[in-house]
Each structure stands twice: as structure tokens, then as C-alpha cells.
Write an enzyme that holds these catalytic residues in place. Structure first.
Site, short mmCIF file in Angstrom:
data_model
loop_
_atom_site.label_atom_id
_atom_site.label_comp_id
_atom_site.label_asym_id
_atom_site.label_seq_id
_atom_site.Cartn_x
_atom_site.Cartn_y
_atom_site.Cartn_z
N GLY A 25 53.53 39.55 67.35
CA GLY A 25 54.99 39.67 67.16
C GLY A 25 55.71 39.52 68.49
O GLY A 25 56.66 38.74 68.62
N HIS A 26 55.25 40.24 69.51
CA HIS A 26 55.84 40.09 70.84
C HIS A 26 55.71 38.65 71.33
O HIS A 26 56.64 38.09 71.92
CB HIS A 26 55.12 40.98 71.87
CG HIS A 26 55.21 42.44 71.63
ND1 HIS A 26 54.12 43.21 71.28
CD2 HIS A 26 56.26 43.30 71.71
CE1 HIS A 26 54.48 44.47 71.16
NE2 HIS A 26 55.78 44.56 71.40
N SER A 84 52.56 45.53 64.66
CA SER A 84 53.24 46.57 65.41
C SER A 84 52.24 47.25 66.35
O SER A 84 51.07 47.41 65.99
CB SER A 84 53.81 47.62 64.44
OG SER A 84 54.17 48.80 65.14
N SER A 85 52.71 47.64 67.52
CA SER A 85 51.83 48.36 68.45
C SER A 85 51.32 49.64 67.80
O SER A 85 50.22 50.11 68.09
CB SER A 85 52.57 48.71 69.74
OG SER A 85 53.13 47.56 70.31
N GLN A 142 67.87 47.74 65.52
CA GLN A 142 67.93 47.53 66.97
C GLN A 142 68.61 46.20 67.29
O GLN A 142 69.48 46.12 68.16
CB GLN A 142 66.52 47.55 67.55
CG GLN A 142 66.44 47.09 69.00
CD GLN A 142 65.07 47.33 69.58
OE1 GLN A 142 64.80 48.41 70.08
NE2 GLN A 142 64.21 46.33 69.53
N GLN A 174 64.13 56.67 74.92
CA GLN A 174 64.27 56.35 73.49
C GLN A 174 63.30 57.13 72.62
O GLN A 174 63.24 56.93 71.42
CB GLN A 174 64.17 54.84 73.25
CG GLN A 174 62.80 54.23 73.47
CD GLN A 174 62.87 52.71 73.45
OE1 GLN A 174 63.46 52.09 74.33
NE2 GLN A 174 62.27 52.09 72.44
N LEU A 220 50.91 44.35 73.78
CA LEU A 220 51.48 43.15 73.16
C LEU A 220 50.62 42.62 72.02
O LEU A 220 49.39 42.67 72.09
CB LEU A 220 51.66 42.07 74.23
CG LEU A 220 52.55 42.45 75.41
CD1 LEU A 220 52.65 41.30 76.41
CD2 LEU A 220 53.95 42.87 74.95
N ASP A 271 62.65 45.02 63.81
CA ASP A 271 63.47 46.17 64.22
C ASP A 271 64.94 45.77 64.04
O ASP A 271 65.67 45.60 65.01
CB ASP A 271 63.13 46.55 65.65
CG ASP A 271 61.66 46.90 65.78
OD1 ASP A 271 61.28 48.00 65.38
OD2 ASP A 271 60.88 46.04 66.24
P1 AMP Z 1 58.45 47.00 71.19
O1 AMP Z 1 57.43 46.70 72.23
O2 AMP Z 1 57.87 47.62 69.96
O3 AMP Z 1 59.67 47.71 71.74
O4 AMP Z 1 58.98 45.59 70.68
C1 AMP Z 1 59.53 44.65 71.58
C2 AMP Z 1 60.19 43.54 70.80
O5 AMP Z 1 59.22 42.91 69.97
C3 AMP Z 1 61.29 44.05 69.87
O6 AMP Z 1 62.40 43.13 69.93
C4 AMP Z 1 60.64 44.03 68.52
O7 AMP Z 1 61.55 43.86 67.46
C5 AMP Z 1 59.73 42.82 68.65
N1 AMP Z 1 58.65 42.90 67.66
C6 AMP Z 1 57.79 43.92 67.46
N2 AMP Z 1 56.97 43.65 66.40
C7 AMP Z 1 57.36 42.44 65.92
C8 AMP Z 1 56.92 41.61 64.83
N3 AMP Z 1 55.93 41.99 64.03
N4 AMP Z 1 57.54 40.42 64.64
C9 AMP Z 1 58.55 40.03 65.46
N5 AMP Z 1 59.01 40.77 66.50
C10 AMP Z 1 58.43 41.94 66.72
#
Ligand code: AMP
Length: 279
Positions: free
Chosen positions: A36-37, A184-185, A152, A61, A33, A149
């Protein structure tokens, strides 16, 4: 905060809220996390009585050649962050708990064909399948998705509407590092040099956004953004696209709400970013 690993226990815990008139928010994630998360989590905690988070690196996925095995993980840190942000329950199943000889998948027509769908043809099938399961377990009133995303977000919104899921899909603005790179992760995969170069993506999009005028040809905008990103030798473009916000199909002329989206490789790391125009 409760941490749950089995579907049975999650369903039982969710049932304890039935008939109590409480609102349930849900934030699905793959963990590791970052800010963003946590923006999604904060939005959920603010708007709902109870917030569920899932942390699950979803195998369906990922294509066989992708980074499922190496995807970054740090559950202890994730749980601490969730607790600090007021999450009520984290669901963190093992893959066997979610999939046993799965033969049934949820797919969407058309919206998954463009943008990331071209290079990741089975990706959104995996996303919709896992979310369908997770929504059954958590039965949320609202679920939160990042606009980073964007494809998505649009696919989940349309998919859940088509299937009559009784929940609101809530978009959250993209969170960025100080230099503009979307958090981003996968940013941890970047070498020092690549990390320094990566903000070119956001810069090019910002310049693109500043030069849009209604009625302009999408190709002119694509050419401008492409040229700026390609000025960075470490960047290799997967796509720069301008698509309609309804069906995610490419547009020729920008005269309604569009999504301007890019995917760019730095080494093996593929980064996404975008902006929404004319919402
Ligand atoms: P993930 O763990 O990458 O599948 O992301 C989980 C959720 O967090 C998804 O809805 C992503 O769009 C959101 N997310 C990831 N990075 C960001 C970011 N930088 N800003 C806002 N939401 C994000």
C-alpha cells in the site's frame, strides 16, 4: 538514496533543488512499509522528478492507551524498499527531533468529529500537526495519501487548502491482499484465526457497493453491511457509517458523493476500510 535524521540537514538538502525547475513528491508514512505504501511511492516517483519519503511513528497521533510503543518497525527493510522503488531521500527523525515541549497544534473543525474522530478524538490533531511540519521541511509540489485512510485524506486536503499550502494532495487507491483485506502495517497484529476472518470487511463492503441505489436510505445500507460483518464472530464493529464527502457528516439519504467507511476490531486490532460512491 539519501537518509536524513535531522531537520537542519533535510532543509539544506531540500534547498539544493531550489531554482532548478524540478518537481518534488512526498510520501509521509509511519514505516513498516507494505505494498500500500509502495503504491504511493510509485505514484510519486512516476509523477515527480524527486521523491521524499518520511518514516516517523508520530507520537502526537496516538492516545495514551494506543499502540505507540508496540507499533511495528523495521527501518533497514524500509530503506531497502525505498531504494528499490527509486526514492531520492528518506527522512527518519527521532521523536525529539520533531517535538520539543510542543505547545502548538493544528486542528480542524467538524471533519474530525465523525468516523474515527469519535474513538480517537486527538488523532487528527496529531496528523495535521506533524504533516504541517513535514510539509515545511520538504516543500513538496504533491503529497500522496491512501484512500484506505479516507478521513485522513479528506482532512488533509481541506486542512492544507484552508492554510493555503501550495501543494496538491493526491489520493491513491487502496491496495489489497489476494483475499481482499486492505494491506496495513497493523495486519501483523492479527492471529492466524483473525487474519482468516478479516476479509469479511471487504466482502461486506463489496456487497454493500453492489446494492447501493441512488435515493436509498443510508441506514438500510448500514444495516446490511453491519449484519454481514457481524456474521463473523471474531469481528467487533467500531462503526459503519455513510458520510458526505464534503463535510464527512452522516447522511440520511444517498443522493450525492458519499464515503461508506467502517472500522472493525479483531481482538485488539482495529482495521479500517471503505469505498467511495458517486465521486
Ligand atoms: P501509515 O504508515 O499507516 O501512516 O500510512 C501512510 C500512508 O500510506 C497513508 O497515506 C495511508 O493511507 C497509506 N496506506 C496505508 N495502507 C494503504 C493501502 N492498503 N493502500 C493504499 N494506501 C495505503
Amino acid at each position: 538514496m539519501k537518509t536524513i535524521k535531522t531537520v537542519k540537514e533535510l532543509r539544506e538538502y531540500r534547498k539544493t533543488f531550489d531554482g532548478k525547475g524540478v518537481s518534488i513528491g512526498f510520501v509521509p508514512t509511519m514505516g513498516y512499509l507494505h505494498d500500500g505504501h509502495m503504491a504511493l511511492v510509485d505514484a510519486s516517483v512516476k509523477a515527480n522528478d524527486i521523491t521524499f519519503v518520511s518514516i516517523f511513528v508520530n507520537p502526537t497521533q496516538f492516545a495514551p492507551n494506543e499502540d505507540l510503543e508496540s507499533y511495528p518497525r523495521d527501518l533497514d527493510r524500509d530503506l531497502k524498499l525505498c531504494e528499490e522503488h527509486g526514492v531520492d531521500c528518506v527522512f527518519t527523525p527521532d521523536p525529539d527531533e520533531m517535538y520539543q515541549n510542543q505547545k502548538t497544534y493544528v486542528t480542524i473543525e467538524d471533519l474530525g468529529a465523525h468516523l474515527c474522530g469519535k474513538s480517537r478524538p486527538t488523532h487528527f490533531r496529531g496528523v495535521l500537526t506533524v504533516l504541517t511540519k513535514l510539509f515545511h521541511f520538504t516543500r513538496p509540489d504533491r503529497a500522496y495519501f491512501g484512500k484506505k485512510d479516507a478521513q485522513q485524506y479528506f482532512i488533509v486536503k481541506k486542512g492544507m487548502k484552508d492554510l493555503n499550502f501550495d501543494l496538491e494532495i493526491c489520493p491513491v487507491d487502496t491496495v489489497r491482499e489476494a483475499d481482499g483485506l486492505a494491506t496495513s502495517s497493523r495486519n501483523v497484529y492479527l492471529s492466524e484465526e483473525e487474519r482468516k476472518a478479516a476479509p469479511i470487511i471487504h466482502q461486506a463492503l463489496e456487497h454493500g457497493e453492489a446494492s447501493i441505489v441512488k435515493g436509498m436510505k443510508a441506514q438500510d445500507l448500514i444495516d446490511q453491511i453491519t449484519k454481514e460483518i457481524e456474521s463473523e464472530p471474531l469481528a467487533k464493529i467500531d462503526y459503519v457509517s455513510v458520510v458526505d464527502q464534503e463535510d464527512l457528516a452522516p447522511v440520511e439519504v444517498i443522493d450525492g458523493p458519499v464515503l461508506v467507511a467502517v472500522a472493525v476490531f479483531f481482538g485488539k486490532t482495529r482495521l479500517l476500510d471503505n469505498f467511495f460512491y458517486g465521486e
